[in-house]
Each structure stands twice: as C-alpha cells, then as structure tokens.
Design an enzyme around this catalytic site. Structure first.
Site: not given
Length: 543
Positions: A206, A212, A267-268, A353, A384, A512
């Site tokens: 964005k 990263e 962003g999400r 978030e 399980h 960040k």
C-alpha cells in the site's frame, strides 16, 4: 459517546448472563422443538445456524436492543456514505466500493469513487488477459509460467487465501507463489525452482515503504538482473500495486505496470482492489468479478436487512455476548474444506488487527474486553489435536464451523464422512456427555459400578460450548466473496459496539518504527547506549 458498560441494556445483559449461567443448551433444545427454526436463516447464499449458542429469545432481544442503542444502522450508513469513519487517519472506509456495480455512486471529497474503481478494474482486466493468453512476454520472448506475489499482511494473506480457496478455478498454465517473510529463506526457496525468463513478480504494498516487501522486491530484481540476457526487458517481469504509485516508479517499475488503489482501502480489506491482481490472473477476470459480486450481495444484505435478520449483525452480537458476557478469550474458526486451509490465518489479521484495541474512539482506556484471539485449522485435522481442549479444557471457546454442501472432489464417501465429523463435533460441543451417561456406557462395556465411577470424571464432557455453523452450497468465487464480506462486516459491528476504530493499526506501526531504528545498531554503525539492557544485550549477541 457514553461508556457502553453504563447503559441500561448492557447492565441488563450482565444480569441476564448471571441468571442463565447454569442453563444447558441440551435442555434448551429439549424444551423447544422449534429452537433450530428460530435461530437459523439464509442470506447472500449462506445458511447460518446459531442455535448452538448459549442464548434464549430474551438474550437475542437484549442484544438487538444493544444494537439499536448504539445506532448501528446509522453507523453502517456512515460507511456507505463515504464519511471518514477512520478517525485517527481521517479516512473513509470503502472496501464496499471495490465490489459495487458501475451504476452506483459513493462520493469522497467530491469524487465518485465508483467510477475510479471501474476504471482500475478495466486496467487490471487488460493485464490479466495479456498474461493469461500468453501475449505478455518475458525478456527472452517466452510466455509467463509463474507469478510471484511479494507482499505482507493484507497484501499477502488475502490474495494467498483466496487463490488457495479457489484452486479448482485456477489456470493450469501458470503457477502461483506468495512471498511474505523477510527471512531470506522464503524468497530463496521460491526462486530456486523458477525460470527468470518466464517469471512475473507482483510487488504489492500500500505504502511501498514496507521493509519486508521492499527487501524481497530488491532480491527479486537482483535475481532478474543476474539472469537476464536482455537487461532492457527486465521491466516486463515487474508489476507494482500500491496506493503510492510514485514510489513504485522511483523503485524502477514502469509507470504502465503500476496499478494504483486508494488510501480509503485498508490493507486487510484490499484483496478486492488491484491487490487482488494475483487472484484475477489465477482465476480469470470473469471469476474475479463473481468474487466481487458475492461480496456485494452480502454488502447489500448488511445495509438493508432488518437487525434480527441481518447475518453480520447477528454474528457480531453473538461475538459481543461470548466475549463480554461469557468471558470467552478466544474464537476458533474451523472450515471443513481443505481449500479453506488459510481462512483462519486470514481472519486472524482481519479481526485482531481491526479490533485488538485498548482505547475507544475518544482515546479513553477501555474497561471491557475487545477482540478475542482468533485461531483454527481445517477439520478434521483439529479433531486429532486441539479439539480435546475445546471439549475438556477449562475455557469456553466459541467455534465457527464452515461446511460446503458440495465438494469439488467427490471421491468415494469421503465428503459424507467429512459432513458427519463436522456435525458430530458441533453436536458433541453442545450436548457433551454427563456422568450418568458415562457410567452407564462403561458398565455396558463390562466395568463394575466402582470401576465405572472411578473412570467417569475423565470421560465426562461438559458440553454447553457455543458454536455457529455456516453451510455453503459450494465454494465458488461468488459464495467465497459473500463469506469473506460476512466476516468483514461482523468485525465492523463488534467495533461499533466496543466504540473503537476498527480501521487503524498503530500497534503494527510501532514495531515497524523500532525495527527501522535498530538497523544501524545491527549494522554496527550506532551504539546501543540508549537502548534498554535486554535489547542492547541481544544486539551485542548478534553482531
């Protein structure tokens, strides 16, 4: 805004929770033959059964009253009007605009953003068609065989999850890869099997400043430069998606290969925008449009349906009930479909978030819980592993079961077995097995009364664990779009009631900022004198 805990309805809900604390769901089902009918309905191609919650009709009446009290319909309309409800960043919140038809209008600062959205969709469509048809060539003139999406957070989780979930619709001419971790291993292991002549990178960010993503983008560009025989054609292998297109151009990506979106897209919530380019290439533009149409169908339902028949509102209110009145600290999401393997991971970001906040919109510390921890995995694997904790642990863990009525892969009777397991787990969590039933069962197996009594406490299942079951006819682009939009709006509803801003993420930003400041220390170019002893000691251990 008045603190929600001081309202009459909130206090009535607290009293109601205390009064019904010992109620057993199995008793409620026995007492009311129509309970299932009262607490189920269909919306936007999804069927919701919420009858296996610790609720009565009185509970739901009070929760709906709470929704009225916070003027939830007005708050929803504010979002649809393009008002700047992301108050800390002074932004509108309009992921709903990304899937709206061309004839709609939503104005932001005097601009109809729907027109911009459809212009962007047309540009995306052009790129998608060129890549899928083979018209888009690499530096040696060969067609694209691999697409690598480089992003993190919303620029990775959404596209990765959707592409995985819609595997039956993905072209078999192109392979898709998703790189997010700044750990060099992630991009190294991805690149080592790829051919640079036929690999296309989508750099999705964005802000186009995310450390990263830029580190991995640089690694990809260097890999291309080392391998390319035609250096001038490297640009054919790089696409950027960003709300800051000028930064992508500065990075060296050709302007015609930069696909923008807007700061009113979180962003999400961005998979519906150009961030979903990898999805569109994978499933084709027609299916991508169906994904948008499914989400829009849920948007219209959310906007127009009355409270008691509004699926995101009901889901949100149940979340409030479980979190704030039953004191549940976690929420499990269990999709009984292997293609939805990444859905719990995606919902972790969407919900935590958004609603993992400690102050209200006015900046005042909260005196009540907000977002629970979201987790889960596909059934039947979890049965399980962690289902023992849900069945016999000391916590109440609400569960969302998600099940497609039809499978894309009918092999033998496996889908029937999957259905049996899904329904059995929700049944077991609701009704459990009491001591009398356990003892009777053990004695039928040949144990003495004393042996059965001694063993019984270990085999008693308390039950009364709340769950929702969502049934989908089949996982298609349209139904998946509807499902994701359901969870988006459910998250918004909870945020309204908690009076928090569900659309910023300052906790993420702090990490960040600190990481950026520590880089000179780790490079040995700055002293650690001003750092805390632990951070300084760890840096000294690493350098």
């Amino acid at each position: 805004m008045q603190n929600i805990t001081t309202t009459a309805t909130w206090q009535q809900l607290q009293q109601h929770a205390e009064q019904t604390n010992n109620q057993q769901m199995r008793d409620l089902f026995e007492q009311d033959a129509k309970r299932f009918d009262k607490f189920t309905f269909t919306a936007a191609d999804l069927f919701l059964d919420y009858s296996k919650n610790r609720i009565t009709e009185d509970t739901m009446q009070l929760l709906l009253q709470l929704a009225e009290e916070v003027a939830i319909k007005d708050k929803i309309q504010q979002m649809y009007n393009g008002e700047k409800i992301n108050t800390t960043e002074n932004r509108a919140v309009l992921h709903i605009a990304l899937r709206a038809p061309k004839d709609k209008a939503i104005m932001v600062d005097g601009v109809n953003v729907i027109e911009e959205v459809h212009t962007a969709l047309a540009n995306i469509s052009d790129a998608v068609n060129k890549i899928r048809s083979g018209e888009w060539k690499g530096f040696s003139g060969k067609e694209i065989t691999d697409v690598v999406n480089i992003g993190i957070g919303g620029s990775d989780l959404g596209p990765h999850m959707i592409t995985e979930a819609l595997t039956p619709y993905v072209t078999d001419k192109i392979d898709f890869h998703f790189v997010s971790n700044v750990d060099a291993t992630h991009i190294y292991e991805t690149l080592k099997t790829l051919n640079p002549e036929t690999t296309l990178f989508i750099i999705a960010s964005k802000t186009f400043t995310t450390q990263e993503t830029l580190a991995n983008a640089l690694a990809a560009r260097e890999w291309l430069e080392q391998k390319a025989t035609n250096k001038n054609a490297i640009g054919q292998h790089l696409i950027a998606v960003s709300a800051k297109p000028e930064r992508a151009i500065e990075f060296g990506i050709h302007a015609e290969h930069v696909y923008p979106f807007w700061d009113w897209v979180g962003g999400r919530y961005s998979l519906w925008s150009a961030i979903g380019l990898s999805i569109a290439i994978a499933i084709g533009m027609e299916h991508f449009q169906e994904l948008l149409a499914g989400a829009h169908m849920m948007d219209e339902h959310f906007k127009n349906a009355p409270l008691k028949e509004n699926m995101p509102i009901i889901m949100g209110l149940l979340g409030i009930w479980n979190t704030n009145f039953l004191n549940c600290k976690t929420q499990a999401v269990l999709p009984y479909d292997q293609y939805l393997e990444l859905l719990p991971k995606y919902l972790q970001q969407l919900e935590m978030e958004s609603n993992g906040k400690r102050v209200n919109k006015e900046g005042e510390p909260l005196n009540y819980s907000t977002c629970p921890v979201i987790w889960g995995s596909p059934g039947t694997n979890g049965q399980h592993a962690f289902h023992e904790l849900i069945m016999q642990g000391t916590q109440i863990i609400p569960v969302d079961f998600i099940f497609p009525k039809q499978t894309h892969n009918p092999i033998g009777n496996q889908h029937m077995l999957l259905a049996a397991n899904c329904l059995a787990q929700s049944q077991a969590m609701m009704q459990g097995k009491n001591e009398q039933e356990v003892i009777a069962e053990l004695m039928e197996q040949g144990l003495s009364a004393q042996e059965a009594k001694t063993l019984a406490p270990h085999k008693v299942i308390p039950g009364n664990n709340p769950s929702n079951t969502i049934i989908i006819e089949k996982i298609t682009p349209k139904t998946l779009g509807s499902l994701i939009a359901l969870y988006e709006h459910k998250t918004f509803v909870e945020g309204i009631i908690w009076n928090i801003n569900s659309f910023d993420q300052w906790g993420v930003e702090l990490g960040k900022q600190l990481a950026k400041k520590l880089i000179p220390n780790l490079e040995g170019e700055a002293t650690t004198n001003k750092l805390d002893a632990s951070t300084a000691g760890l840096i000294n251990k690493l350098i």
